[in-house]
Scaffold this motif. Sequence first.
Motif, short mmCIF file in Angstrom:
data_model
loop_
_atom_site.label_atom_id
_atom_site.label_comp_id
_atom_site.label_asym_id
_atom_site.label_seq_id
_atom_site.Cartn_x
_atom_site.Cartn_y
_atom_site.Cartn_z
N HIS A 145 6.22 -43.74 22.08
CA HIS A 145 5.84 -45.03 21.48
C HIS A 145 4.88 -45.77 22.40
O HIS A 145 3.91 -46.38 21.95
CB HIS A 145 7.10 -45.85 21.21
N ASP A 164 12.45 -47.91 22.19
CA ASP A 164 11.65 -47.62 21.00
C ASP A 164 11.31 -46.14 20.88
O ASP A 164 10.50 -45.74 20.04
CB ASP A 164 10.35 -48.43 21.02
N GLU A 167 13.80 -44.83 16.43
CA GLU A 167 13.75 -46.02 15.57
C GLU A 167 14.02 -45.61 14.14
O GLU A 167 13.56 -44.56 13.68
CB GLU A 167 12.39 -46.70 15.68
N PRO A 171 9.55 -44.61 13.36
CA PRO A 171 9.00 -45.18 14.58
C PRO A 171 7.57 -45.68 14.40
O PRO A 171 6.85 -45.26 13.49
CB PRO A 171 9.03 -43.99 15.55
N PRO A 200 19.20 -47.49 19.33
CA PRO A 200 17.78 -47.83 19.40
C PRO A 200 17.59 -49.34 19.53
O PRO A 200 18.52 -50.12 19.27
CB PRO A 200 17.22 -47.33 18.07
N HIS A 202 15.51 -50.89 17.59
CA HIS A 202 15.28 -51.33 16.21
C HIS A 202 15.94 -50.34 15.26
O HIS A 202 15.79 -49.13 15.41
CB HIS A 202 13.77 -51.37 15.90
N THR A 214 14.32 -39.47 13.86
CA THR A 214 13.02 -39.81 14.43
C THR A 214 12.22 -38.55 14.76
O THR A 214 11.01 -38.47 14.51
CB THR A 214 13.19 -40.68 15.69
N TYR A 237 7.66 -51.92 7.89
CA TYR A 237 7.76 -50.47 7.98
C TYR A 237 6.89 -49.76 6.94
O TYR A 237 6.43 -48.63 7.18
CB TYR A 237 9.21 -50.03 7.90
#
Length: 253
Positions: A145, A164, A167, A171, A200, A202, A214, A237
């Motif tokens: 990330h 991160d 996520e 992600p 995570p 988030h 992920t 998102y």
Amino acid sequence: MAAITRIDDGVWACEVALDDYRVRGALVLGRRRALVWDTLSHPRDMAAWLPLIAPLDLVIVYSHADWDHIWGTAGLPHQRAEIVGHRACRARFDADVPATLREKQAAAPGAWDEVTLVPPTMVMDDELEVDLGGVTVELRHLPGHTGDGIVGFVRECGLLLAGDAVETPLPVVPPDAPLAAWIAELERWAAHPGVRAVMPAHGDTGDASVIRRTSAYLRGLQTGRPVDVAEPLDPFYRETHAANVRAFLPRTR
């Protein structure tokens, strides 16, 4: 307002709502030291931790130097803390970190006046063990990330603090992300026999299946066969997924 949840003996999560998404940090207590994993977006986010850490020495760990993970440090007694980040995280405090604060202060006068940027006082490269007294947190570099990303493994309770790197529902993947290395590290953690829970910054917490979700999304970008994100996505998102696909699958533009 920060929402505090007890995760295990001596481990709590703190989650706050921002404009577009929610962000989560953690507190891990040992006999001698307390470790705050990410200080979130504002000094007020750290208020709930103060009574718990008061008698202990303090370690602060930045999972990476994005603003929503590091701007709460002024709300802690950081002057007496050891603050750990990746070497690249420390470099960002001389570059994009202050630039982002200036932008947000200009966009919302007064909203971020309490934020003081506090860089790491200790840098790591690949791995670092933090002994809290009866509790050990293993820190490991996991670029993806961002280049400065790290994850933390609380050995005694099998908890992976994923920042991160993991996520849900998906992600945020920059165009220059090292997908192969990111996927390999995620799969290594997903297969780790000691990992019983994954937190995570988030999205959903859970078991190693959260990591695999992920990883599967990233592999879809890598192979040109993007994962079908079937669940309804909120605007953040939905836009993130579209940007990820545009960046890695030019033919879909």
